[in-house]
Structures are given as structure tokens and as C-alpha cells.
Motif scaffolding. Structure first.
Motif, PDB file in Angstrom:
ATOM      1  N   UNK A 164      29.791  49.555  40.105  1.00 38.39           N
ATOM      2  CA  UNK A 164      31.234  49.341  39.996  1.00 38.39           C
ATOM      3  C   UNK A 164      31.863  49.028  41.343  1.00 38.39           C
ATOM      4  N   UNK A 165      31.267  49.505  42.424  1.00 35.65           N
ATOM      5  CA  UNK A 165      31.730  49.118  43.763  1.00 35.65           C
ATOM      6  C   UNK A 165      31.540  47.614  43.962  1.00 35.65           C
ATOM      7  N   UNK A 166      30.385  47.110  43.560  1.00 30.90           N
ATOM      8  CA  UNK A 166      30.120  45.665  43.666  1.00 30.90           C
ATOM      9  C   UNK A 166      31.058  44.858  42.778  1.00 30.90           C
ATOM     10  N   UNK A 167      31.309  45.346  41.573  1.00 29.00           N
ATOM     11  CA  UNK A 167      32.240  44.660  40.673  1.00 29.00           C
ATOM     12  C   UNK A 167      33.631  44.631  41.299  1.00 29.00           C
ATOM     13  N   UNK A 168      34.024  45.747  41.910  1.00 25.08           N
ATOM     14  CA  UNK A 168      35.314  45.787  42.603  1.00 25.08           C
ATOM     15  C   UNK A 168      35.385  44.806  43.757  1.00 25.08           C
ATOM     16  N   UNK A 169      34.270  44.634  44.476  1.00 24.66           N
ATOM     17  CA  UNK A 169      34.239  43.683  45.592  1.00 24.66           C
ATOM     18  C   UNK A 169      34.511  42.248  45.132  1.00 24.66           C
ATOM     19  N   UNK A 170      34.236  41.963  43.889  1.00 28.07           N
ATOM     20  CA  UNK A 170      34.465  40.620  43.359  1.00 28.07           C
ATOM     21  C   UNK A 170      35.785  40.513  42.598  1.00 28.07           C
ATOM     22  N   UNK A 171      36.639  41.536  42.739  1.00 28.48           N
ATOM     23  CA  UNK A 171      37.901  41.583  41.988  1.00 28.48           C
ATOM     24  C   UNK A 171      39.048  41.898  42.930  1.00 28.48           C
ATOM     25  N   UNK A 172      39.979  40.984  43.059  1.00 27.35           N
ATOM     26  CA  UNK A 172      41.150  41.230  43.907  1.00 27.35           C
ATOM     27  C   UNK A 172      42.268  41.880  43.093  1.00 27.35           C
ATOM     28  N   UNK A 198      35.969  49.143  45.948  1.00 27.86           N
ATOM     29  CA  UNK A 198      35.503  47.759  46.029  1.00 27.86           C
ATOM     30  C   UNK A 198      36.658  46.775  46.012  1.00 27.86           C
ATOM     31  N   UNK A 199      37.662  47.067  45.176  1.00 26.69           N
ATOM     32  CA  UNK A 199      38.828  46.184  45.087  1.00 26.69           C
ATOM     33  C   UNK A 199      39.610  46.176  46.403  1.00 26.69           C
ATOM     34  N   UNK A 200      39.689  47.323  47.068  1.00 30.63           N
ATOM     35  CA  UNK A 200      40.318  47.384  48.386  1.00 30.63           C
ATOM     36  C   UNK A 200      39.586  46.478  49.373  1.00 30.63           C
ATOM     37  N   UNK A 201      38.269  46.604  49.406  1.00 28.45           N
ATOM     38  CA  UNK A 201      37.459  45.858  50.376  1.00 28.45           C
ATOM     39  C   UNK A 201      37.275  44.401  49.985  1.00 28.45           C
ATOM     40  N   UNK A 202      37.632  44.036  48.744  1.00 26.11           N
ATOM     41  CA  UNK A 202      37.567  42.628  48.329  1.00 26.11           C
ATOM     42  C   UNK A 202      38.481  41.769  49.193  1.00 26.11           C
ATOM     43  N   UNK A 203      39.511  42.399  49.779  1.00 24.90           N
ATOM     44  CA  UNK A 203      40.445  41.651  50.622  1.00 24.90           C
ATOM     45  C   UNK A 203      39.794  41.157  51.919  1.00 24.90           C
ATOM     46  N   UNK A 204      38.680  41.779  52.328  1.00 25.43           N
ATOM     47  CA  UNK A 204      38.036  41.390  53.598  1.00 25.43           C
ATOM     48  C   UNK A 204      36.561  41.058  53.397  1.00 25.43           C
ATOM     49  N   UNK A 205      36.151  40.803  52.146  1.00 22.80           N
ATOM     50  CA  UNK A 205      34.718  40.643  51.864  1.00 22.80           C
ATOM     51  C   UNK A 205      34.134  39.417  52.563  1.00 22.80           C
ATOM     52  N   UNK A 206      34.908  38.307  52.639  1.00 18.85           N
ATOM     53  CA  UNK A 206      34.376  37.100  53.292  1.00 18.85           C
ATOM     54  C   UNK A 206      34.315  37.279  54.806  1.00 18.85           C
ATOM     55  N   UNK A 207      35.301  37.958  55.347  1.00 19.64           N
ATOM     56  CA  UNK A 207      35.386  38.130  56.800  1.00 19.64           C
ATOM     57  C   UNK A 207      34.228  38.944  57.355  1.00 19.64           C
ATOM     58  N   UNK A 208      33.771  39.948  56.593  1.00 19.72           N
ATOM     59  CA  UNK A 208      32.771  40.863  57.117  1.00 19.72           C
ATOM     60  C   UNK A 208      31.427  40.803  56.382  1.00 19.72           C
ATOM     61  N   UNK A 209      31.252  39.873  55.457  1.00 20.35           N
ATOM     62  CA  UNK A 209      29.980  39.705  54.745  1.00 20.35           C
ATOM     63  C   UNK A 209      29.486  41.038  54.172  1.00 20.35           C
ATOM     64  N   UNK A 210      30.244  41.541  53.197  1.00 22.10           N
ATOM     65  CA  UNK A 210      29.922  42.830  52.602  1.00 22.10           C
ATOM     66  C   UNK A 210      29.134  42.712  51.300  1.00 22.10           C
ATOM     67  N   UNK A 211      29.268  41.582  50.616  1.00 23.29           N
ATOM     68  CA  UNK A 211      28.692  41.471  49.275  1.00 23.29           C
ATOM     69  C   UNK A 211      27.171  41.492  49.265  1.00 23.29           C
ATOM     70  N   UNK A 212      26.559  40.676  50.116  1.00 21.90           N
ATOM     71  CA  UNK A 212      25.100  40.539  50.056  1.00 21.90           C
ATOM     72  C   UNK A 212      24.370  41.853  50.341  1.00 21.90           C
TER      73      UNK A 212
END
Length: 385
Positions: A64-72, A241-255
Motif C-alpha cells: 500500500x505504500x507503493x500504491x500510495x507512491x503512485x497516487x497524488x 506513500x501519497x505524501x511522498x508521491x509529491x517528490x517521487x520523481x525528484x528522489x527516485x523512490x519508486x524503483x
């Protein structure tokens, strides 16, 4: 010994997951059946224990953390009205249906209330895995399902508090329900209010080992906080995850986060299978009454989700209804609490077990084709535009 059991689970989950993927069926079903195969029901190579249960809980949290990362947050708020309607209707229909059916087959009022309560909560982890697998987490219907699941968890907790109060004291615990509502609303509200701050937070300047380390700390921290106030930990993990979705591209968190999830989430789903007490389902009365409870559970969420999301179109509303149908450990927890309080007996508990097994296996099977059905309509609309 624990390492060997983890190996058995991962091996079976990978093999059966591959088989179901080859058959164009949801991988999650193969992972659940892997747990059934390795668990006490068949081979008996894996048993419940603190270590495996803890790893399973972490698996759900990271999924669910990963799902949140993909959800703004803005995407969830855009479908907020529909998500709220889906959650409310998806709680009301199964609860009323379960309560009325319990009374119709001779349950006393309290066991009938527990039966209705066990039908309330959605196990969003199962649906989220299928949505992630098909790459449709960005679709509006997926956001409705995820938003509704958060509200659904809060509503389910309130219903459980009220029914649990009736079981313990014989009276409605309105004060407890109000307290849970207020605390849950504050928790979710504060998490959402932090989103603008997260956009401007320089993670690389914080006294942390790495941005990823900070992200994982936030995910586990909010999951733990959710558990402390009585919510499912996966609600906190999703909000993190939804909180961190705001900076996911900047810090490469998803992979790197996905790598952790890929290890832990199969253990979570396999442990669902390990926990299933198949022997309890073999009784003829359980099969008969349980089948009706299963139909009520499926129909209640399908109708509630469909009506709540009808503004999205007929096919997408069906996807939402099916996506809200899986039940999981929450239903079993409700039934177990009723069993411990003496409010339900073993046979009544077995009906809930039957419903949980049925929705866990059937909902993903139906979800994949209805998503394909909805996507065909969406593609046609895009071509016409």
C-alpha cells in the motif's frame, strides 16, 4: 527454521504466480494458493508464527505504500465525492444484508450483528495488487477504490466499535464511536495537510542516511501510528506513500521501494492462504449458508460501489463495485472477536471464513476482465475524441 519456511513460501508463490500469469489470471490468486499448499491445510511445511506474521504485515504495508507512491492527493480529491459515496453505500448494503440474513437463518441479534459487521470491510491489498499488475493505478476508478478504501476502514472501525460495545456491555457505545471518528478524521486530515509541505521539503539536507531511508521511515511510522489509533496499518502506509508521491520523481523512490515490496508482498498473500482453515469449510451447512453469505458480500459491495461511482459511467462503476468486493483479515478479526466474546459460535465463525475465502479468490478473477471491458470503452472514447 523460519528461513526455510520463508523459502518455501517464496518458492511456491513464485511458481504458482507464474502459472496464473501464464494463464492470464491475477498473480495474487497463485500467491494465496501457494500459502494453502504450503500451510497446514495440505503439506504442512509452513505454520503461523510471530516472524512470518510480522513479515506478512510488512508486505501489506509496503504494497500500500507503493500504491500510495503512485497516487497524488489531488487525484484522490478529484474523485472525493464518489469515493465517499462508494464507501458509505459499500458499508451499508453488506451490513444490512448480513444482519437480515443472520436473523433469517435463526441467529440471535448479536451474532447477526457480528455477521453484518464482518461483511463491511474491504481488503484493498488484494485489489491494489491487481490494479498495480495491470498498470491502471492512475485511472479515476482506481483512485475511487483507493479513496473509498480509506473511508471504508474508518467506517468499518466505527461499526465494529458499536457492535463490540453491544457485545461487552449490552448497550450502544456512542461515545466510543464518536471518539474513533474524530481521531481517524484528524489523522487522515493532518496527513493530507502535510502534502504542500512535502513538496518543498529538501530531503537531501535532512540528517538522514538517504531520501529512501527517510521515505521508508515515514511509511513505517505512519503505518504504526494508524495501528495505535485503531486503524489498519495499511491506511497509514497508503497515506505515507501519497505524501511522498509529491517528490517521487525528484528522489527516485519508486524503483528501490518496489524491490522491497517484490520480496515482502508475496509473503503477505501466501500467509493469507496459510491461515485458511479449510477443514472448517467442509460441513454441508457451512457450504450452504456460507454460499448465501458470500453472495450477499459480493452483491453488497458491487451494488454499493456501482451506485456510488455511476457518475464515471456504467463499465467503470462496475469495476469499482468489483474492486471493493474482496474481504480479508478484517472480516476474520471481527468474527474472532465475536467468538472470544461468546457472541458467535464455531459454525457462525465458519460462515465468515467461507465468505473471506470466496471473496479473496473470486474478486480478483472478476476484476481483471471487467477492467479490460472498461478499458476497451475508454480506448473507443479516446479514438472518437
Amino acid at each position: 527454521m523460519h528461513l526455510l519456511e520463508i523459502f518455501y513460501l517464496l518458492l511456491a508463490a513464485q511458481v504458482l504466480g507464474w502459472v496464473f500469469k501464464t494463464l492470464k489470471q491475477p498473480v495474487v490468486i497463485g500467491e494465496v494458493l501457494a500459502g494453502v499448499l504450503m500451510g497446514p491445510a495440505i503439506l504442512g511445511w509452513v505454520h503461523q508464527g510471530e516472524v512470518l506474521n510480522f513479515l506478512a504485515e510488512l508486505g501489506a504495508i509496503f504494497l500500500l505504500f507503493m500504491v500510495g507512491l503512485e497516487t497524488r492527493l489531488k487525484d484522490i480529491l478529484a474523485v472525493g465525492k464518489e469515493a465517499f459515496l462508494v464507501a458509505v453505500l459499500g458499508v451499508a448494503f453488506p451490513f444490512v444484508g448480513g444482519y437480515l440474513y443472520g436473523g433469517a437463518i435463526g441467529f440471535e441479534q448479536l451474532p447477526a450483528l457480528f455477521l453484518g459487521t464482518a461483511l463491511v470491510a474491504t481488503s484493498v491489498g488484494i485489489t491494489a495488487r491487481v490494479l498495480q499488475e495491470l498498470g491502471v493505478l492512475s485511472r479515476p476508478y482506481s483512485r475511487i477504490i483507493l479513496g473509498a478504501a480509506v473511508i471504508d476502514d474508518v467506517l468499518g472501525l466505527i461499526v465494529l466499535a458499536v457492535v463490540g460495545g453491544v457485545a461487552q456491555t449490552g448497550a450502544l457505545e456512542i461515545a466510543t464511536a464518536v471518539r474513533i471518528t474524530v481521531i481517524s478524521a484528524i489523522f487522515v486530515g493532518v496527513a493530507m495537510a502535510l502534502v504542500p509541505l512535502m513538496r518543498h521539503l529538501p530531503l537531501e539536507r535532512l540528517p538522514m542516511g538517504s531520501p529512501l531511508g527517510f521515505a521508508l521511515m515515514v511509511g513505517v511510522g505512519l503505518a504504526a501510528l494508524a495501528a495505535v489509533i485503531g486503524l489498519a496499518p495499511i491506511v497509514g502506509a497508503f497515506l505515507a506513500g501519497m505524501l511522498l508521491a509529491e517528490v517521487r520523481e525528484k528522489y527516485e523512490l519508486e524503483r528501490p521501494s518496489f524491490a522491497v515490496q517484490a520480496f515482502l508482498s508475496p509473503i503477505f498473500f501466501a500467509m493469507v492462504g496459510v491461515r485458511l482453515e479449510l477443514a472448517a469449510l467442509a460441513q454441508s451447512q457451512v457450504l450452504l449458508y456460507g454460499s448465501v453469505v458470500l453472495l450477499i458480500a459480493l452483491a453488497g459491495k458491487l451494488i454499493g460501489g456501482f451506485l456510488g461511482a455511476l457518475s464515471q459511467g456504467f463499465r467503470r462503476a462496475v469495476v469499482v463495485g468489483v474492486g471493493m468486493a474482496p474481504r480479508g483479515e478484517v472480516g476474520l478479526i471481527v468474527a474472532a472477536l465475536g467468538l472470544a466474546a461468546g457472541a458467535v459460535n464455531e459454525e457462525e465463525y465458519a460462515l465468515v471464513l467461507f465468505m473471506v475465502v470466496g471473496t479473496t479468490l473470486l474478486a480478483p478473477l472478476f476484476l481483471r476482465p471487467v477492467i479490460a471491458w472498461a478499458e476497451r470503452e475508454s480506448n473507443s472514447e479516446r479514438k472518437r475524441a
